[in-house]
Design an enzyme around this catalytic site. Sequence first.
Site, PDB file in Angstrom:
ATOM      1  N   ASN A   1      -0.344   3.943  10.528  1.00 31.77           N
ATOM      2  CA  ASN A   1      -1.136   4.191  11.746  1.00 31.77           C
ATOM      3  C   ASN A   1      -0.289   3.823  12.956  1.00 31.77           C
ATOM      4  O   ASN A   1       0.679   3.081  12.836  1.00 31.77           O
ATOM      5  CB  ASN A   1      -2.399   3.311  11.739  1.00 31.77           C
ATOM      6  CG  ASN A   1      -2.051   1.826  11.596  1.00 31.77           C
ATOM      7  OD1 ASN A   1      -1.749   1.360  10.493  1.00 31.77           O
ATOM      8  ND2 ASN A   1      -2.058   1.114  12.696  1.00 31.77           N
TER       9      ASN A   1
ATOM     10  N   HIS B   1      -1.655 -12.724   0.641  1.00 33.65           N
ATOM     11  CA  HIS B   1      -1.355 -12.811   2.069  1.00 33.65           C
ATOM     12  C   HIS B   1      -1.841 -14.136   2.640  1.00 33.65           C
ATOM     13  O   HIS B   1      -2.803 -14.723   2.133  1.00 33.65           O
ATOM     14  CB  HIS B   1      -2.062 -11.674   2.829  1.00 33.65           C
ATOM     15  CG  HIS B   1      -1.692 -10.297   2.373  1.00 33.65           C
ATOM     16  ND1 HIS B   1      -2.292  -9.677   1.302  1.00 33.65           N
ATOM     17  CD2 HIS B   1      -0.767  -9.425   2.840  1.00 33.65           C
ATOM     18  CE1 HIS B   1      -1.762  -8.476   1.134  1.00 33.65           C
ATOM     19  NE2 HIS B   1      -0.823  -8.299   2.049  1.00 33.65           N
TER      20      HIS B   1
ATOM     21  N   TYR C   1      -3.497 -14.461   5.303  1.00 31.53           N
ATOM     22  CA  TYR C   1      -4.836 -14.312   5.877  1.00 31.53           C
ATOM     23  C   TYR C   1      -5.946 -14.505   4.850  1.00 31.53           C
ATOM     24  O   TYR C   1      -7.111 -14.659   5.193  1.00 31.53           O
ATOM     25  CB  TYR C   1      -4.994 -12.972   6.615  1.00 31.53           C
ATOM     26  CG  TYR C   1      -4.842 -11.730   5.775  1.00 31.53           C
ATOM     27  CD1 TYR C   1      -5.797 -11.363   4.832  1.00 31.53           C
ATOM     28  CD2 TYR C   1      -3.729 -10.912   5.929  1.00 31.53           C
ATOM     29  CE1 TYR C   1      -5.659 -10.222   4.068  1.00 31.53           C
ATOM     30  CE2 TYR C   1      -3.575  -9.759   5.169  1.00 31.53           C
ATOM     31  CZ  TYR C   1      -4.542  -9.426   4.244  1.00 31.53           C
ATOM     32  OH  TYR C   1      -4.395  -8.298   3.480  1.00 31.53           O
ATOM     33  N   GLU C   2      -5.586 -14.513   3.557  1.00 33.83           N
ATOM     34  CA  GLU C   2      -6.584 -14.799   2.529  1.00 33.83           C
ATOM     35  C   GLU C   2      -6.795 -16.310   2.386  1.00 33.83           C
ATOM     36  O   GLU C   2      -7.643 -16.754   1.623  1.00 33.83           O
ATOM     37  CB  GLU C   2      -6.138 -14.232   1.178  1.00 33.83           C
ATOM     38  CG  GLU C   2      -6.039 -12.720   1.136  1.00 33.83           C
ATOM     39  CD  GLU C   2      -5.281 -12.234  -0.091  1.00 33.83           C
ATOM     40  OE1 GLU C   2      -5.830 -12.321  -1.197  1.00 33.83           O
ATOM     41  OE2 GLU C   2      -4.122 -11.807   0.053  1.00 33.83           O
TER      42      GLU C   2
ATOM     43  N   ALA D   1       2.758  -1.771   4.302  1.00 38.64           N
ATOM     44  CA  ALA D   1       2.155  -0.832   5.254  1.00 38.64           C
ATOM     45  C   ALA D   1       2.267  -1.470   6.623  1.00 38.64           C
ATOM     46  O   ALA D   1       2.159  -2.692   6.746  1.00 38.64           O
ATOM     47  CB  ALA D   1       0.691  -0.610   4.903  1.00 38.64           C
TER      48      ALA D   1
ATOM     49  N   SER E   1       0.861  -1.195   0.000  1.00 36.83           N
ATOM     50  CA  SER E   1       0.000   0.000   0.000  1.00 36.83           C
ATOM     51  C   SER E   1       0.892   1.238   0.000  1.00 36.83           C
ATOM     52  O   SER E   1       1.865   1.294   0.730  1.00 36.83           O
ATOM     53  CB  SER E   1      -0.862   0.040   1.260  1.00 36.83           C
ATOM     54  OG  SER E   1      -1.451  -1.207   1.472  1.00 36.83           O
TER      55      SER E   1
ATOM     56  N   MET F   1       1.331  -7.575   8.203  1.00 34.20           N
ATOM     57  CA  MET F   1       0.825  -8.925   7.872  1.00 34.20           C
ATOM     58  C   MET F   1       1.445  -9.464   6.588  1.00 34.20           C
ATOM     59  O   MET F   1       0.817 -10.261   5.885  1.00 34.20           O
ATOM     60  CB  MET F   1      -0.699  -8.877   7.737  1.00 34.20           C
ATOM     61  CG  MET F   1      -1.423  -8.321   8.953  1.00 34.20           C
ATOM     62  SD  MET F   1      -3.181  -8.121   8.621  1.00 34.20           S
ATOM     63  CE  MET F   1      -3.673  -7.082  10.011  1.00 34.20           C
ATOM     64  N   SER F   2       2.638  -9.015   6.270  1.00 34.29           N
ATOM     65  CA  SER F   2       3.245  -9.491   5.015  1.00 34.29           C
ATOM     66  C   SER F   2       4.761  -9.560   5.175  1.00 34.29           C
ATOM     67  O   SER F   2       5.276  -9.555   6.291  1.00 34.29           O
ATOM     68  CB  SER F   2       2.892  -8.539   3.861  1.00 34.29           C
ATOM     69  OG  SER F   2       3.507  -7.277   4.062  1.00 34.29           O
TER      70      SER F   2
ATOM     71  N   HIS G   1      -9.246  -0.051   8.320  1.00 34.94           N
ATOM     72  CA  HIS G   1      -8.509  -0.350   7.085  1.00 34.94           C
ATOM     73  C   HIS G   1      -8.489   0.854   6.143  1.00 34.94           C
ATOM     74  O   HIS G   1      -7.484   1.148   5.508  1.00 34.94           O
ATOM     75  CB  HIS G   1      -9.114  -1.575   6.405  1.00 34.94           C
ATOM     76  CG  HIS G   1      -8.451  -1.917   5.106  1.00 34.94           C
ATOM     77  ND1 HIS G   1      -7.124  -2.301   5.025  1.00 34.94           N
ATOM     78  CD2 HIS G   1      -8.908  -1.908   3.831  1.00 34.94           C
ATOM     79  CE1 HIS G   1      -6.808  -2.523   3.760  1.00 34.94           C
ATOM     80  NE2 HIS G   1      -7.870  -2.293   3.015  1.00 34.94           N
TER      81      HIS G   1
ATOM     82  N   HIS H   1      -9.101  -7.420  -9.457  1.00 37.29           N
ATOM     83  CA  HIS H   1      -8.392  -7.044 -10.667  1.00 37.29           C
ATOM     84  C   HIS H   1      -7.082  -6.365 -10.259  1.00 37.29           C
ATOM     85  O   HIS H   1      -6.826  -6.164  -9.072  1.00 37.29           O
ATOM     86  CB  HIS H   1      -9.250  -6.070 -11.478  1.00 37.29           C
ATOM     87  CG  HIS H   1      -9.626  -4.857 -10.673  1.00 37.29           C
ATOM     88  ND1 HIS H   1     -10.696  -4.863  -9.822  1.00 37.29           N
ATOM     89  CD2 HIS H   1      -9.052  -3.642 -10.554  1.00 37.29           C
ATOM     90  CE1 HIS H   1     -10.776  -3.687  -9.221  1.00 37.29           C
ATOM     91  NE2 HIS H   1      -9.779  -2.920  -9.640  1.00 37.29           N
TER      92      HIS H   1
HETATM   93  N1  HPA Z   1      -1.199  -3.947  12.295  1.00 36.25           N
HETATM   94  C1  HPA Z   1      -1.003  -4.913  11.385  1.00 36.25           C
HETATM   95  N2  HPA Z   1      -0.877  -4.673  10.088  1.00 36.25           N
HETATM   96  C2  HPA Z   1      -0.955  -3.386   9.675  1.00 36.25           C
HETATM   97  C3  HPA Z   1      -1.168  -2.333  10.566  1.00 36.25           C
HETATM   98  C4  HPA Z   1      -1.305  -2.639  11.960  1.00 36.25           C
HETATM   99  O1  HPA Z   1      -1.488  -1.754  12.819  1.00 36.25           O
HETATM  100  N3  HPA Z   1      -1.191  -1.195   9.824  1.00 36.25           N
HETATM  101  C5  HPA Z   1      -0.985  -1.546   8.535  1.00 36.25           C
HETATM  102  N4  HPA Z   1      -0.846  -2.882   8.440  1.00 36.25           N
END
Ligand code: HPA
Length: 283
Positions: free
Chosen positions: A238, A90, A92-93, A120, A37, A214-215, A250, A68
């Site tokens: 964040n 990922h 988680y998918e 991200a 991202s 998460m990656s 998100h 897409h």
């Molecule tokens: N936690 C996990 N994954 C993320 C976060 C988070 O705060 N922000 C962006 N991806």
Amino acid sequence: MSQLGELESIDRAVAVLRERLGPARVAGLRLGMVLGSGLKGFVRVLQEPLEIPFREVPGWPQPLVEGHGASLVVGTVSGLGVACLSGRVHLYEGWRPNDVVRAVRTLRRLGIGSFLLTNAAGGIADDMAPGDLMVLRDHLNLTGQSPLIGPHEPAFGPRFPDQTRVYSPRLQQLLLATGARLRPGVYAGLLGPSYETPAEIRMLRTLGADAVGMSTVHEAIALNAMGAEVAGLSLVTNLAAGISPQPLAHDEVVAAGVQAGAALIALVQDFCKRLGASRSGSV
Ligand code: HPA
């Protein structure tokens, strides 16, 4: 699929990419990138871009969240041949670690030696604010999984790969040399998809994590095992859960990515220029 089937699947993808890209483009490729991202727009700065949708590469998984838009875009930046994976899958998918790393393993088998993995992340360290950038100096793989589980496939590296320097000091130096405001830190990779609880964030801080996402960790493990030099870059979108009183959303993560996009793209452009001017083993 066993690891042997995995290698065959990847080499089928390599053959298709060789055919589609042609020998001159393949020979010029120096950097593989995974665009998280905030960096999707990077493909627009590529010169002579050639786009190949993931669905046209045999065996490459389709990201479910993005539907897409997932594609490999190959081009040059200041003369440096770059292969960008715009979109990633990922755990988680529901994908397995082997699926998650199939595209980067393919690029490594295609002959690319250096990689920049971007993501991200939530900021944990005290001095972090949304919009900050972190150069990964190490990671904590807290997913409980690894792309190296299964029968040993020597083409994917040693059975027990060393991980003393997963993130290449040389590439970290090249990123820092851009002069951009970057801080080195440790990335904790978790399974997701739920964001962490405040108690989990306190635990991660105690464990030495500066940011959480998460990656990335499985891609880094697979590429390091295959002898590639790896760099990682996190955009802090964040503050991690419980650090700020606000709940995580998100949409805000995505918005922060878009906002920081232009600066991030300029930084990566400069990194490409420096990488092109450098030689392996020097800065
Ligand atoms: N936690 C996990 N994954 C993320 C976060 C988070 O705060 N922000 C962006 N991806």
